[in-house]
Motif scaffolding. Structure first.
Motif, PDB file in Angstrom:
ATOM      1  N   ASN A 477       0.850  -1.186   0.000  1.00  0.00           N
ATOM      2  CA  ASN A 477       0.000   0.000   0.000  1.00  0.00           C
ATOM      3  C   ASN A 477       0.885   1.235   0.000  1.00  0.00           C
ATOM      4  N   GLY A 478       0.936   1.928  -1.110  1.00  0.00           N
ATOM      5  CA  GLY A 478       1.783   3.112  -1.250  1.00  0.00           C
ATOM      6  C   GLY A 478       2.267   3.202  -2.684  1.00  0.00           C
ATOM      7  N   PRO A 479       3.223   4.070  -2.957  1.00  0.00           N
ATOM      8  CA  PRO A 479       3.910   4.967  -2.050  1.00  0.00           C
ATOM      9  C   PRO A 479       3.108   6.234  -1.783  1.00  0.00           C
ATOM     10  N   GLY A 480       3.223   6.718  -0.549  1.00  0.00           N
ATOM     11  CA  GLY A 480       2.633   8.012  -0.240  1.00  0.00           C
ATOM     12  C   GLY A 480       3.643   9.113  -0.515  1.00  0.00           C
ATOM     13  N   GLY A 481       3.147  10.272  -0.850  1.00  0.00           N
ATOM     14  CA  GLY A 481       4.024  11.433  -0.976  1.00  0.00           C
ATOM     15  C   GLY A 481       4.518  11.715  -2.381  1.00  0.00           C
ATOM     16  N   LEU A 482       3.907  11.116  -3.407  1.00  0.00           N
ATOM     17  CA  LEU A 482       4.331  11.388  -4.788  1.00  0.00           C
ATOM     18  C   LEU A 482       4.149  12.851  -5.158  1.00  0.00           C
ATOM     19  N   THR A 483       3.056  13.424  -4.693  1.00  0.00           N
ATOM     20  CA  THR A 483       2.748  14.814  -5.070  1.00  0.00           C
ATOM     21  C   THR A 483       3.828  15.763  -4.577  1.00  0.00           C
ATOM     22  N   GLU A 484       4.309  15.516  -3.361  1.00  0.00           N
ATOM     23  CA  GLU A 484       5.299  16.412  -2.783  1.00  0.00           C
ATOM     24  C   GLU A 484       6.588  16.420  -3.613  1.00  0.00           C
ATOM     25  N   TYR A 485       6.995  15.229  -4.075  1.00  0.00           N
ATOM     26  CA  TYR A 485       8.174  15.188  -4.955  1.00  0.00           C
ATOM     27  C   TYR A 485       7.908  15.956  -6.245  1.00  0.00           C
ATOM     28  N   GLN A 486       6.755  15.686  -6.853  1.00  0.00           N
ATOM     29  CA  GLN A 486       6.491  16.270  -8.163  1.00  0.00           C
ATOM     30  C   GLN A 486       6.396  17.793  -8.085  1.00  0.00           C
ATOM     31  N   ASP A 487       5.804  18.290  -7.009  1.00  0.00           N
ATOM     32  CA  ASP A 487       5.708  19.747  -6.851  1.00  0.00           C
ATOM     33  C   ASP A 487       7.102  20.371  -6.847  1.00  0.00           C
ATOM     34  N   LEU A 488       8.047  19.679  -6.219  1.00  0.00           N
ATOM     35  CA  LEU A 488       9.416  20.203  -6.201  1.00  0.00           C
ATOM     36  C   LEU A 488      10.029  20.163  -7.596  1.00  0.00           C
ATOM     37  N   PHE A 489       9.793  19.057  -8.315  1.00  0.00           N
ATOM     38  CA  PHE A 489      10.340  18.968  -9.680  1.00  0.00           C
ATOM     39  C   PHE A 489       9.808  20.118 -10.540  1.00  0.00           C
ATOM     40  N   HIS A 490       8.553  20.483 -10.287  1.00  0.00           N
ATOM     41  CA  HIS A 490       7.963  21.563 -11.078  1.00  0.00           C
ATOM     42  C   HIS A 490       8.496  22.924 -10.642  1.00  0.00           C
ATOM     43  N   LYS A 491       8.875  22.996  -9.394  1.00  0.00           N
ATOM     44  CA  LYS A 491       9.265  24.309  -8.863  1.00  0.00           C
ATOM     45  C   LYS A 491      10.705  24.687  -9.233  1.00  0.00           C
ATOM     46  N   TYR A 492      11.600  23.693  -9.236  1.00  0.00           N
ATOM     47  CA  TYR A 492      13.027  24.007  -9.390  1.00  0.00           C
ATOM     48  C   TYR A 492      13.588  23.392 -10.661  1.00  0.00           C
ATOM     49  N   PRO A 493      14.057  24.224 -11.591  1.00  0.00           N
ATOM     50  CA  PRO A 493      14.565  23.705 -12.871  1.00  0.00           C
ATOM     51  C   PRO A 493      15.749  22.750 -12.710  1.00  0.00           C
ATOM     52  N   ARG A 494      16.513  22.909 -11.622  1.00  0.00           N
ATOM     53  CA  ARG A 494      17.662  22.027 -11.434  1.00  0.00           C
ATOM     54  C   ARG A 494      17.238  20.566 -11.194  1.00  0.00           C
ATOM     55  N   LEU A 495      16.025  20.395 -10.703  1.00  0.00           N
ATOM     56  CA  LEU A 495      15.546  19.035 -10.419  1.00  0.00           C
ATOM     57  C   LEU A 495      15.002  18.437 -11.711  1.00  0.00           C
TER      58      LEU A 495
END
Ligand code: IPT
Length: 933
Positions: A477-495
């Motif tokens: 059951n999971g993974p939890g927290g995918l959105t949090e990673y993706q939001d960062l990828f969208h926020k920072y071009p280096r990621l």
């Protein structure tokens, strides 16, 4: 000549093979040697005898999956004494034998014998002539058989040992399964033919031009032609004025042919440039975001023998779930897989067949990565990886291997790869200095660190782009927290994004139960003494490639278009690499009515907010679909605020005399309560059993893991166990009436400690339905967070289906369920419960209204966004059962109605539940209405 036994302990590469080259699509004759071979097995290379019987075996295939030995699953632990370069004596050896007549077309030329994948260490003979040895289980070896191959009957012998020195280099987290698991082919090599081709292309986004240079290894005059551009000179850089670039979004390939008088070879090439600029990963000049998965080759019946139709279906499934990148963890895939990634459009990281992870358990002492005796083996493996796959547009990265520590041998292969193929990027995660890599790569780095890396406040070596080569462990059951990673990828071009661990679960089939359920097996099920249990079952799709709930969530998180409806506006962000949105259709659904929606024109990377001239008091869904494939790319939903469900009229509880006296029986409408417990025992014709407060769930595999954010603490499942969260003891405080309400107060707590919950159950009825207004309030010093807070009950009949209005069709926990949307859904018992290979908590849905169909009758549950689970088994039984097929057939129904549920996180490998999704002991409310249907 060294003996078979001596060879097995040699850290040297295999011998006798021809220099590595590309797999080319040629018109030279070929002959497949796949089919039925003969096999016999010896217990050890020290006990080889001739008096064993031969039996048939399918090639390609793994020995243990065809009755010869058993699979072994171990993650990093070597299942033998770590004594490099020596293999153990307990080392099964399988002699393989094929008698065949060579095709005359092949016999007419010089010829080579090609092995594409032989798991283990083998020596090969043709007609009693030793051709050489095979090392590098997932790498191609070709032997020159000119003059050895003959007319009439040929005899091919492959003596294959499971273990060798090279086992130390092949410690990938997967099944140890020896066998000739990929194809064996005879290839004619016409005199004056084409030995090798290396295509170099680039694309200049500023003017749309491309370059092409084709290196050809041949002793004859060569003609190269690229239709639309005419004939080209080999070895020269040609500037092509206008080409269509290759990207995963537009996988445009050009047909290139290379000819000599005796052979012609066809390639499909793409023009693209991958590079790093100012710490940003770029493709054709524009930032590139990897929405990737790690893919092992796995089939539950055939292991790593995966046919091309299956591979194509896997890639189509990825595409339709917005996945655009694949890391071929942790070895080069079947060569033809990369034809498919070129054609279908994927960014690929091809990984060398190398992992020495088990040395970590010994403080990396003796790690081959830094020991000169292994340097040739490292060089050989990297060379064969790069040479085979160097012509694929989809391959953007060469990965040196996985989890092999650090050392001079890795440094050397990185330098070699860069020199041999400067136009691609070099990746390796295991060396944090990143002195020779083109990206800074990590696995499972937690979101707070990823944020700092993105913002530039955490050190990133040499200002490199950041890639998560593994993250979000899709186990159970999971993974939890995918959105949090993706939001960062969208926020920072280096990621530059990353690759989920992992695509497919590696369970192996073990037949079917009497009840007809498929038996799915994992580590330890084959009698292994050293194993890592269910850790091999951790994929977005099941072993049979059917999607698990996490894939549906990932599709939403990876959507290349973000859509959000807030207030009366719609915000759209185009997250494609290069496409505008003109290839998409949009439709807007308001209530039951659907109509086309005019999308604003939006270039890649752009965002816009437009007013929505619609009535937002009704549910609004905006859906974007791919025009060509019909697949849904993105969606957003707006739901109006919904008032709590209440009963319009009330009957008074039959509780006489009023007050705290315990009467003989309590009725409220059609409900009957047990005066001894204060709990309902009947609703209409339904008997209700075991109604109780619960704060626990059947631990998920993530609950059983130590979160990387709190390595000083035991897994949350152990914290719950220590607090005996599963074992609440309850005392009835009192039963009173309050107007038309029956008010029951209870106190529940685990044994031993002085913490628990005070619960007020406020029941009302309109004569048929029963409404519950529940308040749970903690008391005392709670030693742990809760898994959930809610009510359990049991019905003595099995559920057939569950129909519901609410979020679906998949489950939803606070940190998962991004793919669940509000609507009307129906699922059979198994789909509603969400079964996993290893049983665990799953399947929670947030409902407004649900009918649990019990065949002829049912229980209806109403509320607003109430998390419920419906399953045939208690949580205790689920927790005590190791495999799904061991769960008994359904005879009853366990239902939970929750006030709150904790998130699931990804602590089976990675960070635990993020703070905002934990459930600290706190007052919780639940309002539901129950009725018999
Ligand atoms: C990481 C491995 O690279 C991968 O093969 C797999 O084992 C994964 O973990 C877990 O399933 S290594 C881990 C120690 C981070």
């Amino acid at each position: 000549m060294t003996s078979f036994l001596e060879d097995l302990a040699s850290p040297q590469p295999g011998r006798g093979g021809l220099p590595a080259r590309a797999h080319l699509h040629t018109d030279a004759p070929r002959q497949s040697l796949d089919g039925t071979w003969q096999v016999r097995r010896h217990p050890s290379p020290r006990h080889l005898t001739d008096d064993l019987d031969w039996s048939p075996i399918r090639v390609p295939g793994h020995l243990p999956l065809q009755g010869h030995g058993a699979p072994i699953y171990a993650n990093l632990a070597y299942p033998f004494a770590v004594d490099p370069p020596h293999p153990p004596d307990d080392n099964p050896v399988a002699d393989h034998r094929l008698e065949f007549a060579a095709d005359t077309a092949v016999l007419a030329h010089p010829s080579v014998l090609r092995f594409e994948g032989v798991d283990g260490a083998a020596t090969v003979w043709l007609n009693d002539v030793e051709l050489g040895t095979l090392r590098g289980s997932r790498l191609t070896t070709e032997f020159d058989v000119t003059g050895v191959l003959r007319g009439g009957t040929n005899v091919l012998s492959v003596r294959l040992a499971q273990w060798s020195a090279h086992s130390y280099l092949e410690d990938q987290d997967m099944w140890w399964m020896p066998g000739i698991f990929r194809s064996v082919t005879l290839l004619a090599r016409p005199d004056g033919g084409i030995r090798d081709v290396f295509v170099h292309t680039s694309y200049d986004h500023r003017d749309g031009s491309g370059t092409l240079r084709v290196e050809v290894d041949s002793s004859s005059p060569v003609t190269i032609s690229l239709p639309a551009f005419g004939d080209l000179q080999p070895g020269e850089t040609h500037h092509l004025r206008l080409v269509s670039p290759w990207t995963a979004e537009t996988p445009i390939l050009y047909d290139l042919s290379v000819r000599t008088p005796s052979e012609s070879v066809d390639l499909r090439i793409g023009f693209r440039t991958v590079h790093v600029e100012d710490g940003v990963l770029k493709l054709n000049g524009a930032p590139l975001l990897l929405r990737g998965v790690n893919r092992h080759e796995h089939d539950p019946k055939h292991g790593r023998t995966v046919d091309l139709e299956t591979a194509r279906a896997e890639l189509l499934l990825m595409r339709s779930h917005n996945i655009n990148a694949v890391r071929t963890s942790h070895y080069p895939p079947n060569a033809a897989f990369l034809d498919l990634t070129d054609e279908l459009g994927f960014y690929v990281m091809v990984e060398n067949d190398l992992e020495t992870h088990g040395f970590e358990l010994n403080g990396w002492r003796g790690n081959p990565s830094d020991d000169p005796q292994w340097s040739d083996a490292y060089a050989d493996r990297m060379r064969r990886t790069v040479e085979r796959d160097k012509n694929h547009a989809s391959v953007l990265f060469w990965s040196l291997g996985n989890e092999s520590g650090t050392g001079a041998n890795l440094d050397a292969i990185a330098v070699w790869a860069k020199a041999r193929d400067p136009e691609r990027l070099v990746h390796y995660e295991g060396d944090r200095r990143s002195i020779y890599t083109d990206v800074y790569s990590r696995m499972y780095a937690m979101t707070d660190e990823v944020e700092r890396l993105g913002a530039g406040t955490a050190p990133s070596p040499r200002n490199l782009p950041f890639v998560l080569c593994e993250y979000a462990h899709a186990m159970g059951n999971g993974p939890g927290g995918l959105t949090e990673y993706q939001d960062l990828f969208h926020k920072y071009p280096r990621l530059a994004g990353g690759f989920i661990w992992e695509w497919v679960e590696h369970s192996l089939y073990g037949g079917t139960t009497e009840a007809g359920r498929t038996i799915e097996l994992y580590g330890g099920d084959f009698g292994e003494k050293v194993h890592d249990g269910s850790f091999v079952v951790d994929g977005l799709v099941h072993a049979d490639k059917t999607p698990g709930p996490a894939l549906i969530d990932l599709a939403r998180v990876y959507a290349p278009v973000s859509v959000e409806i807030t207030g009366d506006t719609l915000t759209i962000v185009n997250r494609y690499h290069g496409l505008d949105l003109s290839h998409l259709d949009a439709e807007l659904t308001i209530g039951d009515a659907t109509s086309a929606f005019e999308l604003p024109k939006l270039e890649a990377g752009a965002a816009t907010t437009v007013p929505l001239e619609i009535d937002l008091t009704r549910p609004v869904t905006l859906t974007l679909r791919h025009r060509e494939h019909g697949h849904e790319v993105a969606w957003a939903q707006h739901l109006p605020a919904r008032p709590p469900v209440t009963l319009t009229s009330a009957v008074t509880p039959a509780l006489a005399p009023a007050g705290t006296v315990v009467p003989a029986g309590i009725t409220l409408g059609t409900a009957v309560f047990d005066p001894a417990t204060g709990m309902p025992i009947r609703l209409g014709d339904l008997d209700l059993h075991d109604v109780a407060i619960s704060l626990w769930r059947a631990p998920t595999e993530n609950d059983r893991g130590v979160g990387w954010d709190e390595t000083h603490l035991p897994p949350v499942a152990d914290r719950w166990a220590a607090a005996r969260l599963h074992d609440l003891r309850t005392r009835l405080v009192d039963v009173t009436t309050d107007g038309a309400a029956l008010v029951v107060r209870t106190r529940s707590g685990p044994p031993i400690i002085d913490a628990g919950v005070d619960v007020t159950w406020r029941w009302t009825s309109d004569g048929t339905a029963l409404a519950l207004d529940l308040t749970i309030t903690p008391y005392g010093p709670w030693p742990c967070d809760w898994a959930r807070a809610g009510v359990d009950l049991r019905l003595d009949r099995p559920t057939t289906r569950v129909g519901w209005t609410g979020y679906g069709p998949g489950p939803q926990y606070p940190d998962t369920g991004q793919g669940a949307r509000h609507g009307s859904w129906s699922a059979d018992r198994d789909d509603f419960a969400v079964r996993t290979v290893r049983p665990q908590e799953h399947g929670s849905r947030r409902i407004d209204d649900a009918t649990v169909d019990l065949g002829g009758t049912g229980l209806q549950i109403s509320g607003v966004d109430v998390p419920i689970t419906v399953r045939p088994w208690s949580r205790e039984l689920i927790t005590a059962t190791g495999h799904d097929h061991e769960l008994p057939e359904a005879t009853e129904t366990w239902i939970s109605l929750d006030a709150a549920v904790a998130g699931v996180g990804t602590a089976s490998c990675g960070q635990g539940v993020l703070p905002q999704y934990r459930l600290a002991p706190s007052t919780q409310h639940l309002k539901v209405v129950l009725r018999q249907s």
